[in-house]
Scaffold this motif. Sequence first.
Motif, PDB file in Angstrom:
ATOM      1  N   ILE A 241      40.677  14.320 -41.522  1.00  0.00           N
ATOM      2  CA  ILE A 241      41.441  15.469 -41.026  1.00  0.00           C
ATOM      3  C   ILE A 241      42.762  14.968 -40.456  1.00  0.00           C
ATOM      4  CG2 ILE A 241      41.473  17.376 -39.372  1.00  0.00           C
ATOM      5  CD1 ILE A 241      38.396  17.357 -39.540  1.00  0.00           C
ATOM      6  N   CYS A 242      43.849  15.532 -40.921  1.00  0.00           N
ATOM      7  CA  CYS A 242      45.176  15.115 -40.480  1.00  0.00           C
ATOM      8  C   CYS A 242      45.777  16.184 -39.562  1.00  0.00           C
ATOM      9  CB  CYS A 242      46.105  14.893 -41.672  1.00  0.00           C
ATOM     10  SG  CYS A 242      45.541  13.594 -42.791  1.00  0.00           S
ATOM     11  N   VAL A 243      46.528  15.730 -38.595  1.00  0.00           N
ATOM     12  CA  VAL A 243      47.193  16.626 -37.657  1.00  0.00           C
ATOM     13  C   VAL A 243      48.671  16.711 -38.026  1.00  0.00           C
ATOM     14  CG1 VAL A 243      47.822  17.012 -35.250  1.00  0.00           C
ATOM     15  CG2 VAL A 243      45.553  16.117 -35.820  1.00  0.00           C
ATOM     16  N   GLU A 244      49.094  17.913 -38.387  1.00  0.00           N
ATOM     17  CA  GLU A 244      50.497  18.103 -38.784  1.00  0.00           C
ATOM     18  C   GLU A 244      51.431  17.940 -37.591  1.00  0.00           C
ATOM     19  OE1 GLU A 244      53.336  21.400 -41.048  1.00  0.00           O
ATOM     20  OE2 GLU A 244      51.370  21.984 -40.264  1.00  0.00           O
ATOM     21  N   TYR A 245      51.011  18.465 -36.453  1.00  0.00           N
ATOM     22  CA  TYR A 245      51.824  18.363 -35.238  1.00  0.00           C
ATOM     23  C   TYR A 245      50.910  18.501 -34.029  1.00  0.00           C
ATOM     24  CZ  TYR A 245      51.280  23.413 -35.456  1.00  0.00           C
ATOM     25  OH  TYR A 245      50.747  24.677 -35.537  1.00  0.00           O
ATOM     26  N   ALA A 246      51.320  17.965 -32.914  1.00  0.00           N
ATOM     27  CA  ALA A 246      50.620  18.105 -31.637  1.00  0.00           C
ATOM     28  C   ALA A 246      51.675  18.396 -30.575  1.00  0.00           C
ATOM     29  CB  ALA A 246      49.832  16.854 -31.297  1.00  0.00           C
ATOM     30  N   ILE A 247      51.718  19.651 -30.094  1.00  0.00           N
ATOM     31  CA  ILE A 247      52.731  20.094 -29.130  1.00  0.00           C
ATOM     32  C   ILE A 247      52.105  20.217 -27.754  1.00  0.00           C
ATOM     33  CG2 ILE A 247      54.441  21.863 -28.605  1.00  0.00           C
ATOM     34  CD1 ILE A 247      54.338  22.735 -31.477  1.00  0.00           C
ATOM     35  N   SER A 248      52.802  19.689 -26.765  1.00  0.00           N
ATOM     36  CA  SER A 248      52.371  19.843 -25.377  1.00  0.00           C
ATOM     37  C   SER A 248      53.078  21.055 -24.778  1.00  0.00           C
ATOM     38  CB  SER A 248      52.718  18.576 -24.586  1.00  0.00           C
ATOM     39  OG  SER A 248      52.410  18.752 -23.223  1.00  0.00           O
ATOM     40  N   PHE A 249      52.293  21.995 -24.253  1.00  0.00           N
ATOM     41  CA  PHE A 249      52.860  23.195 -23.640  1.00  0.00           C
ATOM     42  C   PHE A 249      52.907  23.019 -22.127  1.00  0.00           C
ATOM     43  CE2 PHE A 249      52.138  27.434 -21.730  1.00  0.00           C
ATOM     44  CZ  PHE A 249      53.350  28.009 -22.087  1.00  0.00           C
ATOM     45  N   ASP A 250      54.111  23.100 -21.567  1.00  0.00           N
ATOM     46  CA  ASP A 250      54.345  22.896 -20.136  1.00  0.00           C
ATOM     47  C   ASP A 250      54.733  24.228 -19.494  1.00  0.00           C
ATOM     48  OD1 ASP A 250      54.994  22.080 -17.599  1.00  0.00           O
ATOM     49  OD2 ASP A 250      56.150  20.340 -18.257  1.00  0.00           O
ATOM     50  N   LEU A 251      54.019  24.580 -18.442  1.00  0.00           N
ATOM     51  CA  LEU A 251      54.306  25.845 -17.755  1.00  0.00           C
ATOM     52  C   LEU A 251      55.718  25.910 -17.195  1.00  0.00           C
ATOM     53  CD1 LEU A 251      50.976  26.384 -15.767  1.00  0.00           C
ATOM     54  CD2 LEU A 251      51.778  27.716 -17.708  1.00  0.00           C
ATOM     55  N   TYR A 252      56.272  24.750 -16.866  1.00  0.00           N
ATOM     56  CA  TYR A 252      57.549  24.730 -16.148  1.00  0.00           C
ATOM     57  C   TYR A 252      58.734  24.386 -17.044  1.00  0.00           C
ATOM     58  CZ  TYR A 252      54.032  24.514 -12.500  1.00  0.00           C
ATOM     59  OH  TYR A 252      52.940  24.758 -11.722  1.00  0.00           O
ATOM     60  N   ASP A 253      58.492  24.274 -18.341  1.00  0.00           N
ATOM     61  CA  ASP A 253      59.575  24.011 -19.287  1.00  0.00           C
ATOM     62  C   ASP A 253      59.981  25.333 -19.917  1.00  0.00           C
ATOM     63  OD1 ASP A 253      61.336  23.178 -21.198  1.00  0.00           O
ATOM     64  OD2 ASP A 253      60.035  21.643 -22.054  1.00  0.00           O
TER      65      ASP A 253
END
Length: 826
Positions: A241-253
């Motif tokens: 299984i490949c991951v196309e993208y991994a995004i970190s979601f920040d409440l303060y950004d």
Amino acid sequence: MGIALTVVSLIGAVLSLSTVSTFLYHRETPVIKFSFLEFSKDGDLIIGGIFSLDSTQGTNNHGYHTFMQKISLMSRYFFSKSILFLELLFARAVIFTVEEINKNPTLLNGVTLGYRIYNGCGGDGPIRAAIEAATSGEKCSKRVQALIGHSSSGVSKNINLLVGVLDIPLISHLSTCACLSDKRIHPTFFRTVPSDQFQISALVQLMKHFGWQWVGIIHSAEVYASDGAAEFIKQGKVEGICVEYAISFDLYDIKNEQKVTEKLKASTSSVVLLYMSLTYMRALFKKVDTNNLPRKQWIGSEAWISQVDLASIGSKNVLHGAMGFFDCSFSPSNTTKLCTGGEDLRTISSAYTNTALRSVRNVYTAVYSIAHALNALLQCENGLNPTTGKHCVNNTDVQPKQVLEHLKLVDFTVLNGYKVSFDENGDTAAQYDLLNWQYKEGGSVNVITIGQYDSSLPEGHRFRFTPNTTIVWALNSTEPPKSVCRDACPAGSRKAVNKQAPVCCFDCFECPEGGINSSDCFLCTAEFWPNDKKDKCIPKPTEFLSFPEIMGTILTAFTCFGVFLSILIFIIFLVHKETPIVRANNSELSFLLLLSLKLCFLCSLTFIGRPSDWSCMLRHTAFGITFVLCISCVLGKTIVVLMAFRATLPSSNAMKWFGPTQQRLSVLAFTLIQVVICILWLTINPPFPNKNVRSFKDKIVLECALGSPIGFWAVLGYIGLLALLCFILAFLARKLPDSFNEAKFITFSMVIFCAVWIAFIPAYVSSPGKFTVAVEIFAILASTFGLLICIFVPKCYIIIFKPEQNSKNYVYAHYTTVMNQTDLLI
């Protein structure tokens, strides 16, 4: 143990001195009792619990000194929003379970359990509560033997680092961080909630089950989610299984939501894993314009997947798979009903009254685990413990280290057959419900359990889907969405890694002929060939000239007709054996020639059918010997014609040297030479059945290999030599009187015979497969029919249709020069 206890005692003393100094400094302040203990009950053995019962308990800062200003929990129980009802429910679960165990006559055998439940709230509240739990009690036996808590992985980690020095086991009901499974750092930690490691494994297996090899990940900017996403990438790689993208979601950004939206729009994966806590999940779908997002198959972590109130956030049908409970609160909101204050508490469903929660069951199980460990520790048979073989222990001498040792061995069943045991990492088996969000008209959502995942089952059997349950997919599709970076390589090609892209985004290259789809285009062995899908090798079909097929049937029919014609002519000649036409030119050779021609026809049948050892040896030797017998007879007849007319010259005595006896011996001698050649061939290197895998790529031709090519061509060469000699002699006799046309017919038959076999050689060499055998049979039949028709049909024509020419008077009238040669004519 003594050193560790001293260290903890010193820490407690320092904190006590700090409190005393603060009290002296603020002696005008009303005295407030400093303690984290909320609920307690005495017993022979004590179980401790640490829960965040009050989130408003804080500290007042007075220079270098702080002390807790604690307001009574129960006085604000029904009036403050900050009361954590679920944590209170956990504490009540401990109390309930202890009371249930004490009423159980089969467990602990009269030894009673007590409890001390501490309020671990505020910044350093849990640590202070843990110190109090570890150091309280007038004597060691009255200290807690094991602790239950905390709900937070981070807090549990800190508590365990502290109490682990004293070998006090800590059992958590909600701490899921995989980091706590490291026994090198946390040797005394246990939990009745599955580790995140199991959740990640379940998510990976879910992706694998539905063939989702190309996925995206959006995770919250916290250690729990970041570590979980990293572990998913690691385990997914093993399963392809490949991951196309991994995004970190920040409440303060403030720009984070735009980044998420752009990535989702640009991505090609159809499946997205949302690995984040409930708080981050709510924030994500409040900040992101869900109407502007492409439809994806969302896969959620257990931190938010059961929260039905998320259905009201964003556009319709944006999420799938959730579970939730009816709730009410004392303040208005968009998702809950406002309580009036007059509700019957027995009918109210809230976080506090919902005892069906898995987390509550986990607390219940944790208490029972300690009880079973203590029960095993206190067993005694003949002065020894039956579990460990060590000396028996009295309930007044129980040490936490002993409880720790027996916790590792617990194995019991509670709650409708739920089995409880701990593995080498202190983890219990993971059991998850697989949920599916199914929206109804009006925007409400149904939560459907579509299956279960049980990590205790063998590999390949951990997923169990609920029968007759409909699964709703993204965009209401009836089939699971397809999420791959590259479709499988088409038949007859192989995939090759593209170093510039993830392994799932491979390239395809055409395989060489005979190869099947694999990483290296595996070539099938000589007797195998790829199937239509070109995903496995299957045995090649075998081919040989057989009777049922059209070609075999036609050749067999011609063979039978030739045999019938030979027999018919033989009968005609036998009936008219005393007539001049039959007696002319040695009737004995004529009958022997008819017999050999019949055998030539029959030998062609040995070439039809599946080759075997005997058929391969018989077909070539029978063909060679019968044809030599046939040509020897024709050659004898030709020599007789020449000698007969040479005998008419004065003083000629030719017929004396080539009479009937010499004719028989010549036929026998010529035939014996071929027999010797065949015997040498069969002795040295005979023909044998062979699987020809070279002529055709996709099939095997069953044929008779020649064995020794020299033997084969020697047989053919000898036949050709006799045929050439016969042709030359017949050609020399071509100018005999027209009415005596025997030599002309022999000449013509030899022309046909030689033409057929000269044409046979290139046709034999170039014909593929079973056509090689067909060409050989055709040559046999054509040359045999040529001899039969050219030599015997004209005579039969005279015998049947012109009998007047088959008389002595007619012969005497036309052949007066040879009348005296009675051996030849009459």
